[in-house]
Motif scaffolding. Structure first.
Motif, mmCIF file in Angstrom:
data_model
loop_
_atom_site.group_PDB
_atom_site.id
_atom_site.type_symbol
_atom_site.label_atom_id
_atom_site.label_comp_id
_atom_site.label_asym_id
_atom_site.label_seq_id
_atom_site.Cartn_x
_atom_site.Cartn_y
_atom_site.Cartn_z
ATOM 1 N N UNK A 134 0.927 -1.311 0.134
ATOM 2 C CA UNK A 134 0.158 0.000 0.048
ATOM 3 C C UNK A 134 0.978 1.347 0.061
ATOM 4 N N UNK A 135 0.893 1.983 -1.084
ATOM 5 C CA UNK A 135 1.665 3.115 -1.268
ATOM 6 C C UNK A 135 0.781 4.315 -1.429
ATOM 7 N N UNK A 136 1.469 5.567 -0.895
ATOM 8 C CA UNK A 136 0.543 6.782 -0.949
ATOM 9 C C UNK A 136 1.733 8.047 -1.398
ATOM 10 N N UNK A 137 0.846 8.625 -2.541
ATOM 11 C CA UNK A 137 1.615 9.744 -3.255
ATOM 12 C C UNK A 137 1.060 10.995 -2.380
ATOM 13 N N UNK A 138 1.798 11.762 -1.751
ATOM 14 C CA UNK A 138 1.506 12.936 -0.846
ATOM 15 C C UNK A 138 1.897 13.954 -1.889
ATOM 16 N N UNK A 176 -1.795 18.395 1.325
ATOM 17 C CA UNK A 176 -3.178 18.670 1.232
ATOM 18 C C UNK A 176 -3.955 17.659 0.416
ATOM 19 N N UNK A 177 -3.373 16.894 -0.149
ATOM 20 C CA UNK A 177 -3.872 15.866 -1.183
ATOM 21 C C UNK A 177 -3.288 14.699 -1.194
ATOM 22 N N UNK A 178 -3.858 13.292 -1.420
ATOM 23 C CA UNK A 178 -3.522 12.046 -1.561
ATOM 24 C C UNK A 178 -3.566 11.378 -2.789
ATOM 25 N N UNK A 179 -3.107 10.442 -3.375
ATOM 26 C CA UNK A 179 -3.242 9.539 -4.224
ATOM 27 C C UNK A 179 -3.025 8.380 -3.566
ATOM 28 N N UNK A 180 -3.908 7.399 -3.367
ATOM 29 C CA UNK A 180 -3.697 6.120 -2.692
ATOM 30 C C UNK A 180 -3.434 4.959 -3.789
ATOM 31 N N UNK A 181 -2.510 4.031 -3.654
ATOM 32 C CA UNK A 181 -2.228 3.071 -4.552
ATOM 33 C C UNK A 181 -1.896 1.698 -4.087
ATOM 34 N N UNK A 208 -12.613 16.445 6.903
ATOM 35 C CA UNK A 208 -12.569 17.696 7.787
ATOM 36 C C UNK A 208 -11.034 18.374 7.944
ATOM 37 N N UNK A 209 -10.227 17.914 7.866
ATOM 38 C CA UNK A 209 -8.732 18.464 7.891
ATOM 39 C C UNK A 209 -8.242 19.036 6.700
ATOM 40 N N UNK A 210 -9.131 19.022 5.755
ATOM 41 C CA UNK A 210 -8.774 19.773 4.397
ATOM 42 C C UNK A 210 -7.895 18.931 3.595
ATOM 43 N N UNK A 211 -7.900 17.648 3.631
ATOM 44 C CA UNK A 211 -6.973 16.816 3.151
ATOM 45 C C UNK A 211 -7.997 16.272 2.114
ATOM 46 N N UNK A 212 -7.650 16.263 0.531
ATOM 47 C CA UNK A 212 -8.645 15.474 -0.584
ATOM 48 C C UNK A 212 -7.703 14.351 -0.898
ATOM 49 N N UNK A 213 -8.764 13.262 -1.129
ATOM 50 C CA UNK A 213 -8.169 11.916 -1.678
ATOM 51 C C UNK A 213 -8.374 11.957 -3.156
ATOM 52 N N UNK A 214 -7.604 12.174 -4.006
ATOM 53 C CA UNK A 214 -8.051 12.473 -5.417
ATOM 54 C C UNK A 214 -8.330 11.278 -6.143
ATOM 55 N N UNK A 215 -7.684 9.901 -5.663
ATOM 56 C CA UNK A 215 -7.701 8.824 -6.220
ATOM 57 C C UNK A 215 -7.244 7.719 -5.580
ATOM 58 N N UNK A 216 -7.897 6.321 -5.697
ATOM 59 C CA UNK A 216 -7.259 5.099 -5.244
ATOM 60 C C UNK A 216 -6.918 4.322 -6.399
ATOM 61 N N UNK A 217 -5.972 3.798 -6.785
ATOM 62 C CA UNK A 217 -5.344 3.198 -7.841
ATOM 63 C C UNK A 217 -5.002 1.960 -7.624
ATOM 64 N N UNK A 218 -5.575 0.927 -8.222
ATOM 65 C CA UNK A 218 -5.072 -0.434 -7.980
ATOM 66 C C UNK A 218 -4.365 -1.016 -9.231
ATOM 67 N N UNK A 225 -7.076 -0.158 -12.161
ATOM 68 C CA UNK A 225 -8.372 0.435 -11.954
ATOM 69 C C UNK A 225 -8.169 1.516 -11.121
ATOM 70 N N UNK A 226 -9.303 2.623 -11.420
ATOM 71 C CA UNK A 226 -9.191 3.803 -10.665
ATOM 72 C C UNK A 226 -10.662 3.713 -9.883
ATOM 73 N N UNK A 227 -10.576 4.029 -8.641
ATOM 74 C CA UNK A 227 -11.838 3.969 -7.931
ATOM 75 C C UNK A 227 -12.673 5.431 -8.200
ATOM 76 N N UNK A 228 -11.931 6.431 -8.606
ATOM 77 C CA UNK A 228 -12.552 7.479 -8.988
ATOM 78 C C UNK A 228 -13.177 7.458 -10.402
ATOM 79 N N UNK A 229 -12.318 6.767 -11.393
ATOM 80 C CA UNK A 229 -12.765 6.550 -12.729
ATOM 81 C C UNK A 229 -14.155 5.476 -13.015
ATOM 82 N N UNK A 230 -14.158 4.638 -11.799
ATOM 83 C CA UNK A 230 -15.343 3.842 -11.558
ATOM 84 C C UNK A 230 -16.560 4.376 -10.918
ATOM 85 N N UNK A 231 -16.333 5.517 -10.451
ATOM 86 C CA UNK A 231 -17.473 6.310 -9.625
ATOM 87 C C UNK A 231 -17.515 5.769 -8.232
ATOM 88 N N UNK A 232 -16.664 5.010 -7.690
ATOM 89 C CA UNK A 232 -16.699 4.538 -6.475
ATOM 90 C C UNK A 232 -16.121 5.719 -5.247
#
Length: 233
Positions: A134-138, A176-181, A208-218, A225-232
């Motif tokens: 599990x990796x995170x792009x900060x 202030x934003x993350x991409x989960x992978x 609530x902390x002002x941190x956006x999660x742009x996507x979770x990529x698998x 697969x992109x969870x955002x692309x899949x509307x999840x």
């Protein structure tokens, strides 16, 4: 005098093969050679003499593709006849180089504007792993990369992820934003229900902390697969 009637020794069937293959690669690049031939070119560097075509074909047969052979664990590589420590080390260097090149495509750039580069980097670095990571792009407020970290590693089908630890690390980095992978060693990148639930939990704590999660990529051998692309999300 008896030697005068002897015929010249036949050259091995692979005589000149290395130079012919190198020349074809020089002229046509990667598109001019098959996967096993590209592996041959790499094997030439560590096996200085003889025919390496059989080892190259055996690697493709065992692991499925050029990329999977290069990314294979050393202990598995060495199960192929004729493949030893030096070959395994060489493959590891090539994999590391590919990751550095792919990472260079996104470092210092706006991640959302280099999305294909992000996908390529994630697949290169994780898509062929045999265990889940599990990796995170900060990202900063401009959506440029601050840090890229593997937070957790697990088994072949599970990685424990602790949402509060993810957000704690984001705050430490002033992100202030993350991409989960994460990767699916099965090869199928389809998100599971736990993947979706874990993502929702991270979003719930981050918002609530002002941190956006742009996507979770698998990522996996068979694509991404992109969870955002899949509307999840």
């Amino acid at each position: 005098m008896s030697g005068m009637n002897e015929r010249p020794q036949a050259q091995p069937h692979f005589h000149g093969h290395r130079e012919r293959l190198r020349e074809r690669f020089r002229k046509g690049g990667a598109d001019a050679v098959a996967d096993y031939e590209l592996l041959e070119l790499i094997l030439f560097m560590t096996i200085p003499r003889g025919d390496v075509k059989e080892q190259a074909k055996a690697l493709i047969k065992r692991f499925g593709s050029f990329a999977e052979a290069i990314a294979a664990p050393p202990d598995q590589l060495k199960k192929v006849d004729g493949v030893g420590e030096r070959v395994a080390d060489n493959f590891a260097v090539i994999k590391a180089a590919a990751e550095r090149i792919a990472r260079g495509e996104i470092e210092g750039r706006m991640v959302l504007g280099s999305w294909q580069g992000v996908i390529d980097y994630c697949r290169t670095s994780m898509g062929f792993e045999t265990k889940e990571h599990f990796r995170i792009l900060f990202l900063d407020k401009r959506n440029a990369l601050i840090a890229d970290e593997v937070q957790q590693s697990g088994t072949v089908d599970h990685t424990p992820v602790y949402p509060r630890e993810v957000i704690k690390r984001a705050l430490e980095l002033s992100s202030t934003a993350l991409v989960l992978v994460h990767n699916h060693p099965s090869g199928d990148p389809t998100p599971s229900q736990p993947d979706i639930e874990m993502t929702d939990k991270i979003i719930e704590i981050a918002r609530p902390l002002g941190i956006a999660v742009h996507d979770h990529i698998i990522v996996g051998r068979n694509g991404h697969a992109s969870l955002r692309g899949l509307g999840l999300i």
